[in-house]
Scaffold this motif. Structure first.
Motif, short mmCIF file in Angstrom:
data_model
loop_
_atom_site.label_atom_id
_atom_site.label_comp_id
_atom_site.label_asym_id
_atom_site.label_seq_id
_atom_site.Cartn_x
_atom_site.Cartn_y
_atom_site.Cartn_z
N ILE A 1 0.83 -1.21 0.00
CA ILE A 1 0.00 0.00 0.00
C ILE A 1 0.87 1.26 0.00
O ILE A 1 0.75 2.11 -0.88
CB ILE A 1 -0.95 -0.02 1.21
CG1 ILE A 1 -1.91 -1.21 1.10
CG2 ILE A 1 -1.74 1.28 1.29
CD1 ILE A 1 -2.82 -1.40 2.30
N VAL A 2 1.77 1.38 0.99
CA VAL A 2 2.57 2.60 1.08
C VAL A 2 3.56 2.70 -0.09
O VAL A 2 3.71 3.75 -0.70
CB VAL A 2 3.32 2.63 2.44
CG1 VAL A 2 4.24 3.83 2.52
CG2 VAL A 2 2.31 2.65 3.59
N LEU A 3 4.24 1.59 -0.39
CA LEU A 3 5.25 1.61 -1.45
C LEU A 3 4.70 1.19 -2.81
O LEU A 3 5.48 0.95 -3.74
CB LEU A 3 6.40 0.67 -1.07
CG LEU A 3 7.15 1.03 0.21
CD1 LEU A 3 8.23 0.00 0.51
CD2 LEU A 3 7.77 2.43 0.12
N ALA A 4 3.40 1.11 -2.94
CA ALA A 4 2.80 0.72 -4.23
C ALA A 4 3.03 1.81 -5.27
O ALA A 4 3.14 3.00 -4.95
CB ALA A 4 1.31 0.46 -4.05
N SER A 5 3.12 1.40 -6.54
CA SER A 5 3.39 2.36 -7.61
C SER A 5 2.21 3.29 -7.87
O SER A 5 2.37 4.40 -8.37
CB SER A 5 3.75 1.61 -8.90
OG SER A 5 2.70 0.71 -9.26
N GLU A 6 1.00 2.85 -7.54
CA GLU A 6 -0.18 3.68 -7.73
C GLU A 6 -1.07 3.61 -6.50
O GLU A 6 -0.99 2.66 -5.72
CB GLU A 6 -0.96 3.22 -8.97
CG GLU A 6 -1.37 1.77 -8.95
CD GLU A 6 -2.01 1.34 -10.25
OE1 GLU A 6 -2.65 0.26 -10.26
OE2 GLU A 6 -1.89 2.06 -11.24
#
Length: 240
Positions: free
Chosen positions: A85-90
């Motif tokens: 979630i935090v490090l997701a690309s979108e």
């Protein structure tokens, strides 16, 4: 007649493509997120490890191992939030976030059952014979619910059927082996979870030890007890 010269068209040499500013920014962002991704993967393995020990040992101390399992789920979910979630690309919608959290909880328990059951099968064969196949099925279902866009086609398809067959054969095989593991030498759990009560076996050993090391002393006889018939002023020959 004068022929006009043919003009040869030459293509300019190809130059290596230069990285665009957007590509450089994404690369720097990916490199900057590596330490956080490392923490996320550490959280995955630590959380699954805590859960694996808790699900195996839970009957021995339910309160203690329930707290350990809850801690493992919390660590696993924090790692999931960080990586997915935090490090997701979108940006993820709320429905996707709730789906990720729910399926990650299922996945953590599935992996914990599988790894804990495999690790402690020699100690608790009857219990682990159930945990291992259940962990296989639960982790499979949870993973595809979390990652696949159309998970039901895989879960109820040929792949799901193959996983179900493997889990059933694993259960039957482990249930067949479990009685021999329990009766053989070294069977049973030996993590010193049960503390012997004071005054039971130790007290009996102390009593037996005191009987052998400290023999009971006999009371010493007084002079009056050794010759009870002799009294002052009285003879044995009955002379008056």
């Amino acid at each position: 007649m004068s022929s006009s010269p043919n003009l040869a068209t030459t293509t300019p040499p190809s130059t290596p493509s230069q990285p665009t500013p957007g590509h450089r920014r994404s690369k720097r962002k990916r490199e900057a997120s590596l330490p956080w991704r490392y923490l996320g993967y550490v959280g995955y393995y630590v959380g699954a490890g805590l859960i694996s020990g808790a699900v195996v040992h839970h009957p021995m101390a339910p309160t203690r191992y329930s707290m350990i399992a809850a801690s493992g789920v919390l660590v696993f979910l924090l790692a999931t939030v960080l990586n997915d979630i935090v490090l997701a690309s979108e940006r993820q919608p709320l429905s996707r976030i709730l789906r990720v959290l729910g399926t990650s909880t299922m996945l953590s328990f599935g992996l914990g059952m599988l790894s804990g059951g495999m690790q402690h099968f020699a100690d608790l064969p009857e219990r682990c014979a159930v945990l291992i196949p259940l962990g296989i099925v639960l982790s499979f279902v949870a993973f595809f619910l979390k990652e696949d866009k159309r998970p039901w086609r895989r879960i109820f398809g040929l792949m799901g059927l193959a996983v179900l067959v493997v889990a059933a054969l694993t259960f039957l095989g482990l249930r067949h082996i479990a009685p021999t593991m329990a009766e053989g030498p070294g069977g049973g759990h030996s993590h010193s979870d049960v503390v012997p009560e004071k005054g039971s076996d130790e007290g009996q050993d102390d009593d037996h030890g005191s009987d052998t090391t400290k023999p009971a002393s006999k009371p010493t006889a007084s002079p009056k007890d050794t010759h009870p018939s002799k009294e002052p002023g009285h003879d044995d020959g009955h002379q008056h």
